[in-house]
Design an enzyme around this catalytic site. Structure first.
Site, PDB file in Angstrom:
ATOM      1  N   GLU A   5     -62.847 -11.292   5.292  1.00 19.80           N
ATOM      2  CA  GLU A   5     -63.512 -12.468   4.265  1.00 19.80           C
ATOM      3  C   GLU A   5     -62.940 -13.427   4.639  1.00 19.80           C
ATOM      4  O   GLU A   5     -63.262 -14.529   4.332  1.00 19.80           O
ATOM      5  CB  GLU A   5     -63.952 -11.805   3.361  1.00 19.80           C
ATOM      6  CG  GLU A   5     -64.686 -10.458   3.406  1.00 19.80           C
ATOM      7  CD  GLU A   5     -66.547 -10.968   3.821  1.00 19.80           C
ATOM      8  OE1 GLU A   5     -66.549 -12.108   3.561  1.00 19.80           O
ATOM      9  OE2 GLU A   5     -67.260 -10.284   4.049  1.00 19.80           O
ATOM     10  N   TYR A  62     -65.807 -15.608  -4.616  1.00 22.39           N
ATOM     11  CA  TYR A  62     -67.019 -14.718  -3.639  1.00 22.39           C
ATOM     12  C   TYR A  62     -66.313 -13.198  -2.680  1.00 22.39           C
ATOM     13  O   TYR A  62     -66.650 -12.831  -2.713  1.00 22.39           O
ATOM     14  CB  TYR A  62     -67.536 -15.661  -2.945  1.00 22.39           C
ATOM     15  CG  TYR A  62     -67.744 -14.775  -1.544  1.00 22.39           C
ATOM     16  CD1 TYR A  62     -69.122 -14.713  -0.838  1.00 22.39           C
ATOM     17  CD2 TYR A  62     -66.895 -14.884  -0.041  1.00 22.39           C
ATOM     18  CE1 TYR A  62     -69.137 -13.549  -0.326  1.00 22.39           C
ATOM     19  CE2 TYR A  62     -67.694 -14.067   0.903  1.00 22.39           C
ATOM     20  CZ  TYR A  62     -68.867 -13.560   1.490  1.00 22.39           C
ATOM     21  OH  TYR A  62     -69.235 -13.059   2.356  1.00 22.39           O
ATOM     22  N   ASP A 120     -72.695 -15.469   0.089  1.00 24.85           N
ATOM     23  CA  ASP A 120     -72.376 -16.408   0.812  1.00 24.85           C
ATOM     24  C   ASP A 120     -73.746 -18.016   1.589  1.00 24.85           C
ATOM     25  O   ASP A 120     -74.514 -17.266   0.950  1.00 24.85           O
ATOM     26  CB  ASP A 120     -71.723 -15.669   1.833  1.00 24.85           C
ATOM     27  CG  ASP A 120     -72.560 -15.484   2.776  1.00 24.85           C
ATOM     28  OD1 ASP A 120     -74.164 -14.963   2.755  1.00 24.85           O
ATOM     29  OD2 ASP A 120     -72.268 -14.463   4.133  1.00 24.85           O
ATOM     30  N   CYS A 160     -83.067 -14.024   9.648  1.00 20.27           N
ATOM     31  CA  CYS A 160     -83.912 -15.672   8.162  1.00 20.27           C
ATOM     32  C   CYS A 160     -82.737 -16.601   8.126  1.00 20.27           C
ATOM     33  O   CYS A 160     -82.045 -16.874   7.664  1.00 20.27           O
ATOM     34  CB  CYS A 160     -83.604 -15.276   6.740  1.00 20.27           C
ATOM     35  SG  CYS A 160     -84.242 -16.250   5.238  1.00 20.27           S
ATOM     36  N   CYS A 213     -89.772 -14.475  11.297  1.00 19.02           N
ATOM     37  CA  CYS A 213     -90.833 -14.801  10.102  1.00 19.02           C
ATOM     38  C   CYS A 213     -91.304 -13.199  10.645  1.00 19.02           C
ATOM     39  O   CYS A 213     -91.202 -12.138   9.810  1.00 19.02           O
ATOM     40  CB  CYS A 213     -91.456 -15.714   8.999  1.00 19.02           C
ATOM     41  SG  CYS A 213     -90.815 -16.664   8.522  1.00 19.02           S
ATOM     42  N   CYS A 251     -89.184  -9.772   9.700  1.00 22.04           N
ATOM     43  CA  CYS A 251     -88.416  -9.479   8.833  1.00 22.04           C
ATOM     44  C   CYS A 251     -88.981  -8.883   8.495  1.00 22.04           C
ATOM     45  O   CYS A 251     -90.371  -8.593   8.252  1.00 22.04           O
ATOM     46  CB  CYS A 251     -88.532 -11.017   7.837  1.00 22.04           C
ATOM     47  SG  CYS A 251     -87.460 -11.012   6.021  1.00 22.04           S
ATOM     48  N   CYS A 291     -91.576 -12.064   0.137  1.00 20.46           N
ATOM     49  CA  CYS A 291     -90.796 -14.309   0.743  1.00 20.46           C
ATOM     50  C   CYS A 291     -91.996 -15.224   0.870  1.00 20.46           C
ATOM     51  O   CYS A 291     -93.365 -14.669   0.893  1.00 20.46           O
ATOM     52  CB  CYS A 291     -90.794 -13.988   1.984  1.00 20.46           C
ATOM     53  SG  CYS A 291     -89.562 -15.584   1.920  1.00 20.46           S
TER      54      CYS A 291
END
Length: 352
Positions: free
Chosen positions: A43, A124, A142, A194, A201, A204, A210
């Site tokens: 991270e 975060y 994020d 995405c 899409c 997805c 959405c």
């Protein structure tokens, strides 16, 4: 939106990215738990950097320093050299501070609040480590998560102003069960489907939920406020090579830009052209091409000066490093650019 978590976790179970720091959903189902050190290290490295760029660095760190105690005992210069090229070098300095504090404590704390108390760990990173390493229901947001939330809920206000609203959506959807897998699922969705441009899409798992897709505005989100123009700064860099091949280097001050990193002696970086300040008397050759580099808050143009000098000269600042010990790959990116430019004057390949 009630079934978003179920859909995402089901998708993640068969579509999770294979990453060197990650425990797969199948392995977690069999009882394998993530290594907090691996999660934390990845991270920190991933801040402002891509997964593709981080993988090799992560693997090298884990081979050289396989535990947080190993990293805590590492020499600062060795860690900074391994970090070279990842940028944002304050992260490397804080990495060592954090590793030494965790080694002193005996283990990573397992809550978001306690993780926040460690050097170099912001909101975060604390949430990501708490969720992924310890399965705490901490909202992890994020850039990928911001994009998913902005489209899922059709948040049309521009970033960064809409961050609080996006965080509220992220927090509301974070489940009590498998929060670590859920956080990684949303990040994977943003990274692979995405995406910022041309989102897939049709592939997805949330395409029927959405709101942005229903409105036909998914490609326009998240909206962003115009970026301010970065100021231009100028400076000089001096690359001196002795007749025995040794290279003149200096260690930058521990605080500030490129703090603690190895580089070439030079001038200050200012918005007006500073006077050159050579580290020793020599027949300096000025490069016709300046070295340019873009930092977070400004653009830099460096004039490179090169010289071959005798072994009897003593520089006013910097130390000569034997040619056998010098490795240009251990330099930060801007200094590697300087060395590459100097090598054109020396008529040698850049990796010499």
């Amino acid at each position: 939106m009630e079934n978003v978590n179920t859909i995402l976790l089901s998708w993640y179970d068969h579509s999770a990215r294979d990453l060197p720091w990650r425990v797969s959903p199948a392995a977690r189902a069999k009882g394998q738990t993530p290594d907090p050190y691996s999660v934390w290290l990845s991270e920190i490295m991933l801040q402002q950097t891509t997964v593709a760029a981080v993988k090799a660095y992560f693997n090298r760190f884990m081979i050289r320093w396989p535990t947080v105690s190993d990293l805590a005992c590492a020499d600062d210069a060795d860690v900074m050299a391994e970090w070279a090229g990842l940028g944002y070098y304050a992260r490397a300095r804080n990495l060592l501070k954090c590793a030494r504090e965790v080694a002193r404590m005996g283990a990573f704390p397992d809550t978001q609040d306690d993780l926040r108390k460690l050097p170099g760990i912001g909101p975060y990173t604390a949430a990501a480590v708490a969720a992924i390493a310890f399965d705490r229901p901490a909202p992890v947001m994020d850039g990928n998560v911001e994009r998913v939330m902005s489209r899922l809920f059709a948040v049309t206000d521009p970033l960064p102003g809409c961050k609080p609203a996006l965080y509220d959506h992220t927090a509301r959807l974070t489940p009590q069960t498998r929060p670590g897998d859920y956080a990684q699922a949303v990040m994977d969705l943003g990274a692979t489907i995405c995406t910022p441009k041309n989102p897939s899409c049709m592939l997805c798992p949330l395409n029927t939920q959405c709101k942005a897709r229903a409105m036909g505005i998914e490609a326009t989100l998240p909206a962003k406020s115009p970026k301010p123009v970065k100021p231009q700064r100028y400076g000089h860099a001096f690359v001196a090579r002795r007749t025995d091949g040794a290279i003149l280097l200096e260690t930058r001050p521990p605080k500030g830009l490129l703090g603690g990193m190895t580089g070439f002696p030079g001038s200050t970086w200012s918005e007006t052209h500073p006077e050159p300040n050579p580290p020793l008397p020599a027949q300096w050759t000025q490069s016709d091409t300046t070295v340019t580099h873009v930092f977070t808050h400004f653009k830099l143009a460096l004039t490179v000066h090169s010289a071959t000098v005798g072994q009897d000269l003593c520089p006013t600042h910097g130390t000569f490093m034997d040619a056998a010990k010098f490795n240009s790959k251990s330099l930060p990116t801007v200094m590697r650019k300087v060395f590459d430019q100097a090598c054109k004057t020396f008529n040698e390949p850049a990796n010499a």
